[in-house]
Scaffold this motif. Structure first.
Motif, short mmCIF file in Angstrom:
data_model
loop_
_atom_site.label_atom_id
_atom_site.label_comp_id
_atom_site.label_asym_id
_atom_site.label_seq_id
_atom_site.Cartn_x
_atom_site.Cartn_y
_atom_site.Cartn_z
N ILE A 70 1.11 -1.23 -0.44
CA ILE A 70 -0.53 -0.25 -0.15
C ILE A 70 1.02 1.42 0.20
O ILE A 70 0.49 2.17 -1.12
N PRO A 71 2.09 1.66 0.80
CA PRO A 71 2.37 2.20 0.51
C PRO A 71 3.41 3.03 -0.90
O PRO A 71 3.26 3.96 -0.80
N ALA A 72 4.25 1.33 -1.29
CA ALA A 72 5.12 1.62 -2.32
C ALA A 72 3.57 2.23 -3.24
O ALA A 72 3.79 3.03 -4.32
N LEU A 73 2.33 1.95 -2.94
CA LEU A 73 1.23 1.62 -4.47
C LEU A 73 1.00 3.73 -4.26
O LEU A 73 0.71 4.69 -5.51
N ALA A 74 0.91 4.24 -3.24
CA ALA A 74 0.83 5.74 -2.35
C ALA A 74 1.91 5.92 -3.19
O ALA A 74 1.40 7.19 -3.41
N MET A 75 3.27 6.01 -2.69
CA MET A 75 4.10 6.85 -3.56
C MET A 75 4.01 6.89 -5.35
O MET A 75 4.75 7.61 -5.86
N LEU A 76 3.89 5.48 -6.18
CA LEU A 76 4.33 5.65 -6.91
C LEU A 76 2.77 6.07 -7.83
O LEU A 76 3.28 7.31 -8.55
N ASN A 77 1.42 6.35 -6.80
CA ASN A 77 0.65 7.54 -7.60
C ASN A 77 1.53 8.68 -7.01
O ASN A 77 1.05 9.83 -8.39
N GLY A 78 1.67 9.01 -6.10
CA GLY A 78 1.59 10.78 -5.73
C GLY A 78 2.65 10.87 -6.74
O GLY A 78 3.39 12.56 -7.06
N ALA A 79 4.20 10.25 -7.03
CA ALA A 79 5.49 10.74 -8.02
C ALA A 79 4.91 11.16 -9.25
O ALA A 79 5.82 11.92 -10.41
N PHE A 80 3.62 10.47 -9.54
CA PHE A 80 3.72 10.87 -11.02
C PHE A 80 2.03 12.08 -10.98
O PHE A 80 1.63 11.98 -12.50
N THR A 81 1.98 12.35 -9.77
CA THR A 81 0.66 13.26 -9.76
C THR A 81 1.18 14.81 -9.45
O THR A 81 2.10 15.03 -8.93
N GLY B 14 5.05 23.34 -1.49
CA GLY B 14 3.96 22.29 -2.76
C GLY B 14 5.12 21.35 -3.50
O GLY B 14 4.55 20.88 -4.98
N GLN B 15 6.25 20.53 -2.43
CA GLN B 15 6.97 20.02 -3.31
C GLN B 15 7.57 18.34 -2.61
O GLN B 15 8.23 17.79 -2.71
N GLU B 16 5.87 18.12 -2.06
CA GLU B 16 5.65 16.86 -2.03
C GLU B 16 6.11 15.78 -2.16
O GLU B 16 6.46 15.01 -2.18
N ASN B 17 5.26 16.12 -3.46
CA ASN B 17 5.50 14.70 -4.56
C ASN B 17 6.42 14.85 -5.48
O ASN B 17 6.94 14.03 -5.98
N VAL B 18 7.25 16.26 -4.95
CA VAL B 18 8.61 16.15 -5.38
C VAL B 18 9.62 15.21 -4.86
O VAL B 18 10.11 14.29 -5.66
N ALA B 19 8.96 15.39 -3.68
CA ALA B 19 9.86 14.39 -2.21
C ALA B 19 9.55 12.32 -2.69
O ALA B 19 10.33 11.85 -2.84
N LEU B 20 8.41 12.46 -3.82
CA LEU B 20 8.21 11.14 -3.41
C LEU B 20 8.37 11.00 -5.18
O LEU B 20 9.02 8.98 -5.03
N ALA B 21 8.90 11.46 -5.55
CA ALA B 21 9.54 11.17 -7.02
C ALA B 21 10.77 11.13 -6.49
O ALA B 21 11.35 10.17 -7.26
N LEU B 22 11.66 11.21 -5.81
CA LEU B 22 12.71 11.10 -5.86
C LEU B 22 13.14 10.05 -4.38
O LEU B 22 13.73 9.40 -4.54
#
Length: 300
Positions: free
Chosen positions: A43-54, A265-273
């Motif tokens: 579940i955390p991996a899917l949430a990270m993957l979703n946020g990284a591309f959102t 608003g850089q939270e999703n960039v953190a998920l991409a990292l």
């Protein structure tokens, strides 16, 4: 006679049924582990993957899928931090491998069982000793006002704990013991007959290690190197408490992006990292697992 033949014919069928039941019960026993892995990691991996591309529009609040976050994570300061983490992990892992091998060999060849147990126990403790306590210990000892720094005059000699090489020294504190724990079973697997055969054929100790021991230990050494790299690459608390932003590291950039210390608003960039780190860790495991299997085959 007929009854005997019937029992003989039905015996393989009964054995096959029993074997299938054992397999089914074995699969059922794994179900709780799979459920736990799915909840704790999936579940955390899917949430990270979703946020990284959102990407979220700050004006309207609408979200859309794009690779902009992943592209941003591979540019500018983020790319510098990623490269810095890879460089720090590679240097620390290489030095820990070089230092840990002779130490482990000394432990394996020691005749004192108490010394062996003491070193391995201490290695197990030190390999898991990190974070803020480790940073504080080094700051108090080798910091700008540390005990050894003032006593030995290290500041005048160019020593700086809050730098790349200072962080390498701190990482060696837990990576060398981890290497000792990793390589000791492989050293135990070296057979004494190999050394005796080499000596009987006129080989020196250097030739034995060059042509026999090191080739056999190579998969274990490379596997240990990869394992140390992954451990150093994922470390965060020690570097955060000691150097802050003085040394660019991807884990520190993730923390800054999540807390909004860089841009809002850089939270999703953190998920991409984080996704970049997962990809690097996945590459590490792809390299490590075949090496582990090969070393186990040689030293079985």
């Amino acid at each position: 006679m007929t009854a005997v033949l019937t029992e003989t014919d039905t015996a393989p069928a009964a054995a096959g049924k029993q074997q299938r039941r054992r397999r089914a019960s074995g699969r059922l026993a794994v179900v709780p582990l799979l459920v736990f892995v799915a909840i704790a990691f999936g579940i955390p991996a899917l949430a990270m993957l979703n946020g990284a591309f959102t990407v979220e529009d700050q004006a309207t609040g609408a979200t859309s899928y794009t690779a902009a976050n992943l592209t941003a994570s591979l540019q500018g300061a983020y790319l510098t931090a990623l490269v810095g983490s890879v460089k720090l992990s590679a240097v620390s892992a290489a030095l820990a491998t070089v230092l840990g091998l002779p130490l482990a060999q000394a432990v394996v060849t020691s005749r004192s069982r108490a010394l062996r147990e003491a070193v391995l126990t201490a290695s197990g403790v030190l390999a898991n000793f990190g974070g803020v306590p480790l940073a504080f210990a080094f700051v108090a000892t080798l910091g700008n006002s540390g005990v050894l720094t003032r006593h030995l005059g290290l500041t005048g000699k160019g020593w700086n704990l809050y730098s790349f090489w200072g962080l390498v020294v701190v990482y060696l504190y837990f990576l060398v013991p981890l290497m000792v724990l990793t390589i000791t079973p492989a050293l135990d697997g070296l057979r004494s007959q190999w050394r005796e055969a080499a000596q009987n054929n006129g080989a020196t100790a250097f030739q034995y290690w060059r042509h026999v021991a090191l080739p056999v230990l190579a998969p274990s050494l490379l596997g240990g190197l990869v394992l140390l790299f992954g451990s150093a690459f994922a470390a965060y608390a020690t570097a955060a408490a000691m150097v802050g932003s003085a040394v660019p590291l991807v884990t520190l950039q993730i923390a800054d992006a999540i807390s909004g210390n860089v841009l809002v608003g850089q939270e999703n960039v953190a998920l991409a990292l984080s996704l970049d780190m997962v990809l690097v860790a996945g590459l590490v495991m792809v390299v490590y697992l075949p090496l582990q299997r090969r070393s186990a085959r040689w030293l079985a």
